[in-house]
Design a protein around this motif. Structure first.
Motif, PDB file in Angstrom:
ATOM      1  N   ASN A  62       0.854  -1.204  -0.100  1.00  0.00           N
ATOM      2  CA  ASN A  62      -0.051  -0.238  -0.024  1.00  0.00           C
ATOM      3  C   ASN A  62       0.780   1.216  -0.146  1.00  0.00           C
ATOM      4  O   ASN A  62       1.755   1.182   0.702  1.00  0.00           O
ATOM      5  CB  ASN A  62      -0.946   0.010   1.303  1.00  0.00           C
ATOM      6  CG  ASN A  62      -1.985  -1.036   1.207  1.00  0.00           C
ATOM      7  OD1 ASN A  62      -2.284  -1.811   2.274  1.00  0.00           O
ATOM      8  ND2 ASN A  62      -2.573  -1.501   0.057  1.00  0.00           N
ATOM      9  N   GLY A  63       0.546   2.101  -0.858  1.00  0.00           N
ATOM     10  CA  GLY A  63       1.353   3.395  -0.975  1.00  0.00           C
ATOM     11  C   GLY A  63       2.568   3.287  -1.945  1.00  0.00           C
ATOM     12  O   GLY A  63       3.235   4.442  -1.720  1.00  0.00           O
ATOM     13  N   GLY A  65       2.840   3.609  -4.986  1.00  0.00           N
ATOM     14  CA  GLY A  65       2.517   4.151  -5.998  1.00  0.00           C
ATOM     15  C   GLY A  65       2.076   3.451  -7.342  1.00  0.00           C
ATOM     16  O   GLY A  65       2.318   3.827  -8.545  1.00  0.00           O
ATOM     17  N   LYS A  66       1.467   2.318  -6.991  1.00  0.00           N
ATOM     18  CA  LYS A  66       0.981   1.592  -8.176  1.00  0.00           C
ATOM     19  C   LYS A  66      -0.103   2.152  -9.035  1.00  0.00           C
ATOM     20  O   LYS A  66      -0.103   2.389  -9.977  1.00  0.00           O
ATOM     21  CB  LYS A  66       0.302   0.209  -7.679  1.00  0.00           C
ATOM     22  CG  LYS A  66       1.399  -0.703  -6.640  1.00  0.00           C
ATOM     23  CD  LYS A  66       0.797  -1.923  -6.196  1.00  0.00           C
ATOM     24  CE  LYS A  66      -0.188  -1.614  -5.306  1.00  0.00           C
ATOM     25  NZ  LYS A  66       0.144  -0.882  -3.864  1.00  0.00           N
ATOM     26  N   SER A  67      -0.926   2.810  -8.240  1.00  0.00           N
ATOM     27  CA  SER A  67      -1.995   3.478  -8.900  1.00  0.00           C
ATOM     28  C   SER A  67      -1.432   4.825  -9.300  1.00  0.00           C
ATOM     29  O   SER A  67      -1.976   5.117 -10.577  1.00  0.00           O
ATOM     30  CB  SER A  67      -3.422   4.232  -7.812  1.00  0.00           C
ATOM     31  OG  SER A  67      -3.670   2.822  -7.374  1.00  0.00           O
ATOM     32  N   THR A  68      -0.517   5.508  -8.736  1.00  0.00           N
ATOM     33  CA  THR A  68       0.165   6.696  -9.436  1.00  0.00           C
ATOM     34  C   THR A  68       0.693   6.245 -10.570  1.00  0.00           C
ATOM     35  O   THR A  68       0.717   7.048 -11.654  1.00  0.00           O
ATOM     36  CB  THR A  68       1.055   7.166  -8.297  1.00  0.00           C
ATOM     37  OG1 THR A  68       0.357   7.485  -6.880  1.00  0.00           O
ATOM     38  CG2 THR A  68       1.776   8.471  -8.717  1.00  0.00           C
ATOM     39  N   GLN A 103      -9.253   2.316  -9.551  1.00  0.00           N
ATOM     40  CA  GLN A 103      -9.363   1.638  -8.368  1.00  0.00           C
ATOM     41  C   GLN A 103     -10.918   1.702  -7.753  1.00  0.00           C
ATOM     42  O   GLN A 103     -11.188   2.832  -7.856  1.00  0.00           O
ATOM     43  CB  GLN A 103      -8.319   2.032  -7.147  1.00  0.00           C
ATOM     44  CG  GLN A 103      -8.207   0.953  -6.269  1.00  0.00           C
ATOM     45  CD  GLN A 103      -6.860   1.375  -5.223  1.00  0.00           C
ATOM     46  OE1 GLN A 103      -5.888   1.882  -5.938  1.00  0.00           O
ATOM     47  NE2 GLN A 103      -6.487   0.747  -4.228  1.00  0.00           N
ATOM     48  N   HIS A 218      -3.139  -7.454  -5.786  1.00  0.00           N
ATOM     49  CA  HIS A 218      -2.552  -7.608  -4.441  1.00  0.00           C
ATOM     50  C   HIS A 218      -2.361  -8.923  -4.005  1.00  0.00           C
ATOM     51  O   HIS A 218      -1.609  -9.339  -3.093  1.00  0.00           O
ATOM     52  CB  HIS A 218      -3.583  -6.916  -3.527  1.00  0.00           C
ATOM     53  CG  HIS A 218      -3.090  -5.536  -3.161  1.00  0.00           C
ATOM     54  ND1 HIS A 218      -1.843  -5.301  -2.489  1.00  0.00           N
ATOM     55  CD2 HIS A 218      -3.813  -4.430  -3.490  1.00  0.00           C
ATOM     56  CE1 HIS A 218      -1.832  -3.884  -2.215  1.00  0.00           C
ATOM     57  NE2 HIS A 218      -2.844  -3.314  -2.949  1.00  0.00           N
TER      58      HIS A 218
END
Ligand SMILES: Nc1ncnc2c1ncn2[C@@H]1O[C@H](COP(=O)(O)OP(=O)(O)OP(=O)(O)O)[C@@H](O)[C@H]1O
Ligand SMILES: [Mg+2]
Length: 274
Positions: A62-63, A65-68, A103, A218
């Motif tokens: 989590n955090g 940077g995958k979505s980013t 997401q 995930h």
């Protein structure tokens, strides 16, 4: 770091980054991607090549940077530096070949919208702002709903569907665009086993059609059975390549650090020391 300093540092990182290996042109190539929402970069100088006709997982805590990374590749968030090429072309020329499923938590459906209209939103690029919806658009949307097993829900309000059903509808919206490259952000989050199987079926069909799929994922236990390739990310690129060689206990430990217990890595039955 100021944005200017960050850019300098990122460009410096670029200079020592390995050159792209020669070979068939990638579905998407990222070079030196750096994004910062504030002082600290969310992703830093990330290079990646997503192969054509392959299914690639992006994994990381989590955090990480995958979505980013996906958003930056689509120009949804601004980048400090970096270059995106899609089938060898600059992003502006290739946007129409990309479809994106965000997401799920990021979408709020208080506004009453029918399922079929959500799917047709995917066609707006083709329609243009003033384009008229024609029969074949409606057919494409209905066909996409059919492919994800949601044909009977076309006239329901999207806000009244369960999370897993909504997820299928978002996938249908991406399918309706008839893209070549599908970017999905956690398509299996919060869905039941039947929906997960339905989604993976659709994705594998896309692959047999020669399309490319990139999914943030995930569940480490299904990486090997679902995906051909993997990108391990934690702000920086930790590893990238075929699942067989890049998805190891070493790369997982480097990506997740203490957050992924050695025992969990062992359970995955991977080679390499923890
Ligand atoms: N719009 C935003 N404004 C400020 N910070 C943001 C924004 N979006 C993301 N971040 C921060 O950037 C970092 C990367 O976020 P991102 O959503 O890309 O992570 P992720 O790998 O997708 O995580 P997850 O597995 O939880 O979805 C996080 O520290 C997050 O708090
Ligand atoms: Mg995310």
């Amino acid at each position: 770091m100021t944005p200017a300093e960050l850019k300098l540092a990122a460009d410096g990182g670029r200079a020592v980054a390995p050159e792209a290996k020669p070979g068939p042109v990638a579905a998407m190539s990222l070079r030196g991607m750096t994004v910062s929402y504030g002082e600290k970069p969310a992703i830093f100088s990330v290079d990646a090549d997503f192969e054509q006709g392959a299914m690639t997982a992006i994994i990381g805590p989590n955090g990480a940077g995958k979505s980013t990374l996906l958003k930056a590749a689509l120009d949804i968030v601004p980048r400090v530096s970096g270059e995106v090429r899609v089938h060898g072309q600059p992003l502006e020329r290739a946007r129409g070949r990309m479809a994106y499923v965000p997401q799920r938590a990021s979408v709020d459906w208080d506004f009453p919208t029918r399922v079929i209209d959500v799917v047709m939103m995917g066609l707006y690029r083709e329609l243009g702002l003033l384009g008229r919806i024609r029969g074949h658009h409606r057919d494409a949307a209905q066909d996409a709903l059919d492919r994800v097993g949601m044909a009977d829900f076309a006239h329901r309000q999207i806000g009244q569907l369960s999370g897993g059903q909504q997820q299928r509808v978002f996938l249908a919206r991406a399918l309706a665009q008839a893209a070549d490259l599908y970017l999905l952000d956690e398509p299996f989050a919060g869905v039941d086993a039947a929906t997960e199987a339905a989604i993976i079926d659709v994705l594998k069909t896309l692959k047999t059609e020669g399309k490319s799929v990139v999914a943030v994922h995930h569940d480490l236990t299904t990486v090997q059975s679902y995906f051909d390739r993997v990108l391990l990310l934690n702000v920086r690129r930790i590893a990238e390549g075929p699942v067989r060689t890049a998805f190891t206990s070493d790369t997982l430990a480097a990506t997740y650090g203490g957050r992924l217990a050695a025992a969990q890595i062992e359970q995955l039955e991977l080679g390499g020391a923890v």
